[in-house]
Design a protein around this motif. Structure first.
Motif, mmCIF file in Angstrom:
data_model
loop_
_atom_site.group_PDB
_atom_site.id
_atom_site.type_symbol
_atom_site.label_atom_id
_atom_site.label_comp_id
_atom_site.label_asym_id
_atom_site.label_seq_id
_atom_site.Cartn_x
_atom_site.Cartn_y
_atom_site.Cartn_z
ATOM 1 N N CYS A 19 0.435 -12.729 6.522
ATOM 2 C CA CYS A 19 1.204 -12.006 5.500
ATOM 3 C C CYS A 19 0.540 -12.047 4.127
ATOM 4 O O CYS A 19 1.172 -11.747 3.113
ATOM 5 N N THR A 22 0.701 -8.702 2.109
ATOM 6 C CA THR A 22 2.071 -8.434 1.666
ATOM 7 C C THR A 22 2.431 -9.358 0.516
ATOM 8 O O THR A 22 3.006 -8.920 -0.486
ATOM 9 N N HIS A 23 2.080 -10.613 0.635
ATOM 10 C CA HIS A 23 2.336 -11.600 -0.419
ATOM 11 C C HIS A 23 1.661 -11.163 -1.721
ATOM 12 O O HIS A 23 2.285 -11.157 -2.789
ATOM 13 N N ARG A 25 0.708 -8.129 -2.619
ATOM 14 C CA ARG A 25 1.337 -6.905 -3.143
ATOM 15 C C ARG A 25 2.677 -7.213 -3.815
ATOM 16 O O ARG A 25 3.024 -6.619 -4.843
ATOM 17 N N LEU A 26 3.438 -8.139 -3.242
ATOM 18 C CA LEU A 26 4.713 -8.523 -3.849
ATOM 19 C C LEU A 26 4.492 -9.242 -5.177
ATOM 20 O O LEU A 26 5.239 -9.022 -6.141
ATOM 21 N N ALA A 29 3.774 -6.614 -7.733
ATOM 22 C CA ALA A 29 5.015 -5.928 -8.114
ATOM 23 C C ALA A 29 5.836 -6.813 -9.046
ATOM 24 O O ALA A 29 6.383 -6.341 -10.043
ATOM 25 N N LYS A 30 5.898 -8.116 -8.750
ATOM 26 C CA LYS A 30 6.634 -9.047 -9.602
ATOM 27 C C LYS A 30 6.018 -9.085 -10.991
ATOM 28 O O LYS A 30 6.727 -9.075 -11.997
ATOM 29 N N ASP A 64 5.840 1.652 -5.261
ATOM 30 C CA ASP A 64 4.991 0.548 -4.783
ATOM 31 C C ASP A 64 5.761 -0.345 -3.815
ATOM 32 O O ASP A 64 5.241 -0.728 -2.761
ATOM 33 N N LEU A 65 7.005 -0.684 -4.163
ATOM 34 C CA LEU A 65 7.811 -1.543 -3.287
ATOM 35 C C LEU A 65 8.111 -0.868 -1.957
ATOM 36 O O LEU A 65 8.104 -1.518 -0.912
ATOM 37 N N ILE A 68 5.290 -1.379 0.547
ATOM 38 C CA ILE A 68 4.954 -2.720 1.027
ATOM 39 C C ILE A 68 5.621 -2.929 2.377
ATOM 40 O O ILE A 68 6.839 -2.883 2.488
#
Length: 75
Positions: A19, A22-23, A25-26, A29-30, A64-65, A68
């Motif tokens: 992951c 994904t991690h 990309r998150l 976004a954060k 963006d979210l 993901i």
């Protein structure tokens, strides 16, 4: 997960982790959300220009979210 390396008390995974992307990309976004919150916090009054800019940033963040995803292998 490598608990020795952290960002804002969030453990940083090993790049070989399934992951990891994904991690990453998150976390991006954060970071973008945090920047937008700081921007809004600094505003004393709303203007049409600021509102439009904020809405554009929010639209991009939501997009963006929505993109993901964790890949799911066929069973």
């Amino acid at each position: 997960m490598n608990n020795e390396n952290t960002t804002n008390n969030i453990p940083q995974p090993d790049p070989s982790w399934d992951c990891y992307l994904t991690h990453h990309r998150l976390l991006k976004a954060k970071s973008d959300i945090d920047k937008l919150i700081r921007f809004i916090s600094d505003l004393e009054s709303a203007t049409a220009t600021f509102d439009q800019s904020i809405n554009e940033d929010l639209f991009e963040l939501v997009s963006d979210l929505e993109n993901i995803r964790i890949p799911i292998a066929d069973a």
